[in-house]
Design a protein around this motif. Structure first.
Motif, PDB file in Angstrom:
ATOM      1  N   LEU A 153       0.827  -1.204   0.000  1.00 26.84           N
ATOM      2  CA  LEU A 153       0.000   0.000   0.000  1.00 26.84           C
ATOM      3  C   LEU A 153       0.862   1.255   0.000  1.00 26.84           C
ATOM      4  O   LEU A 153       1.911   1.306   0.647  1.00 26.84           O
ATOM      5  N   ARG A 154       0.377   2.261  -0.716  1.00 21.45           N
ATOM      6  CA  ARG A 154       1.059   3.558  -0.763  1.00 21.45           C
ATOM      7  C   ARG A 154       0.026   4.659  -0.652  1.00 21.45           C
ATOM      8  O   ARG A 154      -1.175   4.434  -0.768  1.00 21.45           O
ATOM      9  N   ALA A 155       0.528   5.861  -0.468  1.00 20.68           N
ATOM     10  CA  ALA A 155      -0.347   7.032  -0.452  1.00 20.68           C
ATOM     11  C   ALA A 155      -0.638   7.479  -1.878  1.00 20.68           C
ATOM     12  O   ALA A 155       0.224   7.414  -2.753  1.00 20.68           O
ATOM     13  N   VAL A 156      -1.858   7.930  -2.098  1.00 20.00           N
ATOM     14  CA  VAL A 156      -2.197   8.697  -3.289  1.00 20.00           C
ATOM     15  C   VAL A 156      -2.640  10.067  -2.789  1.00 20.00           C
ATOM     16  O   VAL A 156      -3.413  10.160  -1.828  1.00 20.00           O
ATOM     17  N   THR A 157      -2.124  11.124  -3.386  1.00 24.77           N
ATOM     18  CA  THR A 157      -2.353  12.471  -2.852  1.00 24.77           C
ATOM     19  C   THR A 157      -2.869  13.448  -3.907  1.00 24.77           C
ATOM     20  O   THR A 157      -2.854  14.654  -3.685  1.00 24.77           O
ATOM     21  N   ASP A 158      -3.329  12.924  -5.043  1.00 26.35           N
ATOM     22  CA  ASP A 158      -3.810  13.817  -6.103  1.00 26.35           C
ATOM     23  C   ASP A 158      -5.273  13.537  -6.435  1.00 26.35           C
ATOM     24  O   ASP A 158      -5.685  13.573  -7.586  1.00 26.35           O
ATOM     25  N   GLY A 159      -6.077  13.251  -5.412  1.00 24.94           N
ATOM     26  CA  GLY A 159      -7.508  13.083  -5.633  1.00 24.94           C
ATOM     27  C   GLY A 159      -8.161  14.366  -6.111  1.00 24.94           C
ATOM     28  O   GLY A 159      -7.529  15.438  -6.149  1.00 24.94           O
ATOM     29  N   LEU A 160      -9.430  14.290  -6.463  1.00 25.10           N
ATOM     30  CA  LEU A 160     -10.132  15.465  -6.984  1.00 25.10           C
ATOM     31  C   LEU A 160     -10.275  16.553  -5.940  1.00 25.10           C
ATOM     32  O   LEU A 160     -10.415  17.728  -6.285  1.00 25.10           O
ATOM     33  N   GLY A 161     -10.280  16.194  -4.664  1.00 20.87           N
ATOM     34  CA  GLY A 161     -10.265  17.207  -3.615  1.00 20.87           C
ATOM     35  C   GLY A 161     -11.576  17.932  -3.393  1.00 20.87           C
ATOM     36  O   GLY A 161     -11.570  19.008  -2.784  1.00 20.87           O
TER      37      GLY A 161
END
Length: 244
Positions: A153-161
């Motif tokens: 597992l990793r972080a994703v940090t570019d969601g739609l927000g």
């Protein structure tokens, strides 16, 4: 029929095995329809399977589930090309948009190529209920935890927000999720993060979390906040939804 304000139902559930069909829509999908306020006609629901590459078999199964539920369902495919001429016009007359799970990293990349990030913001602001499971939950937030890049597992940090939080899905069923959320919140990679056990959904009006709901007994929702260089977790008790 749009909701009276922008609404998101972010979940780790929504389906169950059917008696005569592979899947049936469980309480969370029905609650998304309820949140739309539709009355007097069959609910209009559009499903996106982008995160799993628009698998046609799954799309067929969901049409069967919609028949059982009494919904008018459309699958919006982006592979190999969009299957609708006017994607935004179609979405604006839906009651619910439901996004399936899979790779949230791939989903976000494909949506941006097709400029759906901007389309979905307009659809959300128009009052169409945005909802989904797993990747289809994380996408509405700033980020979360994902296996999009491999088994670890990793972080994703570019969601739609649209929602200014992190999101942790499958919080009780995948043992690596909780400690990673805590670590990412503690080191500032993710902001305050809202998490769901399997079968649980979070209801937002605008960007405010207003309720946790569940289609399964004994489940919880959680808010993880940063406290110095550590993470603090608060459990939210969800309201039990009726079984459809």
């Amino acid at each position: 029929m749009p909701s009276d304000q922008p609404t998101i139902l972010a979940t780790s559930g929504g389906y169950r095995f059917g008696d005569r069909t592979r899947f049936e829509f469980d309480g969370l999908v029905h609650h998304a329809v309820e949140l739309s306020g539709v009355t007097g006609r069959r609910p209009r629901v559009t499903v996106l399977g982008t995160a799993s590459g628009d698998q046609r078999g799954m799309a067929d199964d969901l049409h069967e589930a919609a028949r059982v539920a009494g919904f008018d369902l459309t699958n919006l495919h982006l592979f190999p090309m969009p299957n609708l001429d006017d994607v935004e016009g179609h979405l604006l007359v839906q009651d619910v948009v439901w996004v399936n799970g899979g790779s949230v990293a791939n989903l976000l990349a494909v949506w941006r190529v097709h400029e759906l990030d901007a389309v979905f913001r307009r659809v959300w602001e128009a009052g169409v209920v945005l909802s989904g499971v797993s990747a289809g939950s994380i996408c509405w937030y700033l980020g979360g935890t994902t296996d999009s890049f491999g088994p670890e597992l990793r972080a994703v940090t570019d969601g739609l927000g649209f929602l200014p939080y992190g999101n942790g899905v499958h919080y009780d069923s995948e043992g690596r999720r909780r400690p990673l959320v805590h670590r990412l919140v503690a080191d500032g990679t993710l902001p305050t993060t809202h998490c769901t056990d399997d079968g649980v959904g979070l209801v937002y009006r605008g960007t405010e979390l207003v309720e946790a709901v569940t289609e399964a007994d004994g489940k919880g929702a959680y808010v993880v906040t940063r406290d110095g260089d550590q993470a603090r977790e608060e459990r939210l008790e969800p309201r039990r939804l009726p079984t459809p």
